[in-house]
Design a protein around this motif. Structure first.
Motif, PDB file in Angstrom:
ATOM      1  N   THR A   1       0.849  -1.196   0.000  1.00 26.85           N
ATOM      2  CA  THR A   1       0.000   0.000   0.000  1.00 26.85           C
ATOM      3  C   THR A   1       0.886   1.247   0.000  1.00 26.85           C
ATOM      4  O   THR A   1       2.003   1.225   0.517  1.00 26.85           O
ATOM      5  CB  THR A   1      -0.903   0.039   1.250  1.00 26.85           C
ATOM      6  OG1 THR A   1      -0.060  -0.054   2.399  1.00 26.85           O
ATOM      7  CG2 THR A   1      -1.906  -1.093   1.257  1.00 26.85           C
TER       8      THR A   1
ATOM      9  N   LYS B   1       0.829   5.703   0.477  1.00 22.25           N
ATOM     10  CA  LYS B   1       0.130   6.956   0.775  1.00 22.25           C
ATOM     11  C   LYS B   1       0.778   8.059  -0.059  1.00 22.25           C
ATOM     12  O   LYS B   1       1.996   8.252   0.029  1.00 22.25           O
ATOM     13  CB  LYS B   1       0.251   7.283   2.263  1.00 22.25           C
ATOM     14  CG  LYS B   1      -0.512   6.304   3.134  1.00 22.25           C
ATOM     15  CD  LYS B   1      -0.326   6.641   4.587  1.00 22.25           C
ATOM     16  CE  LYS B   1      -1.145   5.669   5.429  1.00 22.25           C
ATOM     17  NZ  LYS B   1      -0.738   5.654   6.808  1.00 22.25           N
TER      18      LYS B   1
ATOM     19  N   TYR C   1      -1.122  12.474  -6.261  1.00 24.65           N
ATOM     20  CA  TYR C   1      -1.963  11.290  -6.080  1.00 24.65           C
ATOM     21  C   TYR C   1      -2.685  10.947  -7.393  1.00 24.65           C
ATOM     22  O   TYR C   1      -2.736   9.774  -7.788  1.00 24.65           O
ATOM     23  CB  TYR C   1      -2.974  11.533  -4.951  1.00 24.65           C
ATOM     24  CG  TYR C   1      -4.054  10.482  -4.872  1.00 24.65           C
ATOM     25  CD1 TYR C   1      -3.776   9.218  -4.352  1.00 24.65           C
ATOM     26  CD2 TYR C   1      -5.344  10.749  -5.345  1.00 24.65           C
ATOM     27  CE1 TYR C   1      -4.760   8.235  -4.313  1.00 24.65           C
ATOM     28  CE2 TYR C   1      -6.330   9.782  -5.300  1.00 24.65           C
ATOM     29  CZ  TYR C   1      -6.032   8.522  -4.787  1.00 24.65           C
ATOM     30  OH  TYR C   1      -7.008   7.554  -4.745  1.00 24.65           O
TER      31      TYR C   1
ATOM     32  N   GLU D   1      -6.876   0.430  -5.314  1.00 23.63           N
ATOM     33  CA  GLU D   1      -7.295   0.471  -3.896  1.00 23.63           C
ATOM     34  C   GLU D   1      -6.071   0.540  -2.961  1.00 23.63           C
ATOM     35  O   GLU D   1      -6.185   0.905  -1.800  1.00 23.63           O
ATOM     36  CB  GLU D   1      -8.088  -0.801  -3.526  1.00 23.63           C
ATOM     37  CG  GLU D   1      -9.324  -1.048  -4.375  1.00 23.63           C
ATOM     38  CD  GLU D   1     -10.404  -0.003  -4.123  1.00 23.63           C
ATOM     39  OE1 GLU D   1     -10.537   0.387  -2.960  1.00 23.63           O
ATOM     40  OE2 GLU D   1     -11.067   0.422  -5.079  1.00 23.63           O
TER      41      GLU D   1
ATOM     42  N   THR E   1      -3.629   5.519  -1.270  1.00 18.58           N
ATOM     43  CA  THR E   1      -4.435   6.375  -0.397  1.00 18.58           C
ATOM     44  C   THR E   1      -3.972   7.822  -0.529  1.00 18.58           C
ATOM     45  O   THR E   1      -2.767   8.095  -0.393  1.00 18.58           O
ATOM     46  CB  THR E   1      -4.264   5.943   1.086  1.00 18.58           C
ATOM     47  OG1 THR E   1      -4.512   4.547   1.160  1.00 18.58           O
ATOM     48  CG2 THR E   1      -5.204   6.698   2.012  1.00 18.58           C
TER      49      THR E   1
ATOM     50  N   ILE F   1      -3.248  11.510   0.744  1.00 15.82           N
ATOM     51  CA  ILE F   1      -2.996  12.159   2.050  1.00 15.82           C
ATOM     52  C   ILE F   1      -2.621  13.632   1.820  1.00 15.82           C
ATOM     53  O   ILE F   1      -2.301  14.025   0.697  1.00 15.82           O
ATOM     54  CB  ILE F   1      -1.849  11.478   2.847  1.00 15.82           C
ATOM     55  CG1 ILE F   1      -0.585  11.345   1.967  1.00 15.82           C
ATOM     56  CG2 ILE F   1      -2.257  10.148   3.415  1.00 15.82           C
ATOM     57  CD1 ILE F   1       0.668  11.103   2.769  1.00 15.82           C
TER      58      ILE F   1
END
Ligand SMILES: NC(=O)c1ccc[n+]([C@@H]2O[C@H](COP(=O)([O-])OP(=O)(O)OC[C@H]3O[C@@H](n4cnc5c(N)ncnc54)[C@H](OP(=O)(O)O)[C@@H]3O)[C@@H](O)[C@H]2O)c1
Length: 297
Positions: free
Chosen positions: A184, A186, A228, A243, A246, A248
């Motif tokens: 994952t 950010k 992003y 997915e 993320t 931020i």
């Protein structure tokens, strides 16, 4: 047959320097210089040893120097200020002095990080006011280069691509590697850049080698995107799981060194001078994906 002009490219193991050297090889006599030794590099020089720069320039005697070498990590530059000044400023002084004496042309790479990031779009005439040591060192390098009779300062932003000789990953390739492993990530959604496909930038730089244009020119992507959204576009195009990404804010990003919040670079001058029409991020990312798949097979 006319003799090809000699073009020395520093930072030849870097993303930008390597692509320029690869694409200019047919039309120019390319000399590669970088810090790390390998088969692709003609001259190994660490810019910290400034006297070695002059030695190599005297030996190779180029008509044009494209300086794409130097410290590019904003964190490293902030912590290692003296070394960054030596490499990004003092080395440029030595290169510029040599160019002045030999009437050689200098094409100096600079960055969108010379701006403080309070505007959406920046033109060449906008006031530079860097907020990091990296940005300050690059602004000083601009001033040195611009004092010469024949010089171009190229400012660019979040450059990405895949070259045959580059020594490190860039943003979409990092996204590709991490998401492929199922990790994952950010990513800041409040910092805006104009992501630049390295082939567009390299070809435009090559157009400027023998051009009569002198001064500052912006060569960036055509779209202003938050980081992003750029990651999202890359993940979608690379058929990876979005997915895992993320969004931020910078305040929660853990970034220790201040970055300008918005640095869209206006390419209007480059369109007028060399007809610069960069690809969209989607088109640039597609080229990378094609290359990645060719490498796999
Ligand atoms: N990439 C971007 O997003 C971006 C954005 C704005 C501006 N720029 C500017 O564009 C230029 C090129 O960037 P890039 O992305 O191609 O950089 P990069 O991939 O980080 O490559 C930097 C190059 O500089 C060389 N280098 C580092 N320290 C050196 C030293 N002490 N002495 C001599 N050479 C040294 C490295 O050599 P080795 O690999 O051989 O060790 C490498 O070839 C820089 O001026 C940068 O400020 C880049």
């Amino acid at each position: 047959m006319t003799k090809k002009r000699k073009v020395l490219v520093t930072g030849a193991n870097g993303l930008i320097g390597s692509r320029i050297a690869e694409l200019a090889d047919l039309d120019f006599d390319i000399i590669t210089m970088s810090k790390t030794k390998n088969e692709w590099v003609d001259y190994v020089v660490d810019f910290k040893n400034v006297e070695e720069i002059t030695e190599v320039l005297n030996l190779s005697n180029p008509d044009v120097i494209i300086n794409a070498g130097g410290i590019t990590s904003i964190e490293f530059a902030e912590i290692n200020r003296a070394e960054t000044t030596l490499v990004n400023v003092d080395a440029v002084k030595v290169i510029a002095r040599w160019c002045e004496e030999r009437e050689a042309r200098l094409i100096q790479f600079s960055t969108d990080f010379v701006f403080n990031g309070t505007k959406d779009w920046y033109c060449e005439s906008d006031i530079a006011s860097p907020i990091s040591h990296y940005g300050q060192s690059k602004l000083k390098s601009e001033e040195i280069a611009l004092n010469l009779g024949s010089s171009v300062v190229i400012r660019t932003s979040l450059v990405y691509g895949l070259t045959n000789h580059m020594s490190r990953l860039n943003f979409p390739l990092w996204i590709y590697n991490e998401l492929t492993k199922g990790n994952t990530l950010k990513i800041t959604a409040d910092q805006f850049r104009s992501p630049t496909f390295v082939d567009d930038l390299a070809l435009a730089t090559i157009d400027l080698i023998e051009h009569s244009f002198n001064g500052i020119i912006h060569l960036a992507g055509s779209k202003r995107l938050n980081v992003y959204d750029f990651a999202l576009e890359a993940a979608e195009l690379f058929c990876l799981n979005i997915e895992l990404l993320t969004p931020i804010n910078t305040d929660n990003s853990g970034q220790n060194v201040k970055r300008p919040m918005s640095t869209g670079l206006n390419n209007g001058l480059a369109l007028a001078v060399i007809g610069y029409k960069p690809r969209s991020p989607k088109e640039g990312l597609k080229q990378i994906f094609k290359k990645l798949n060719t490498q796999k097979n």
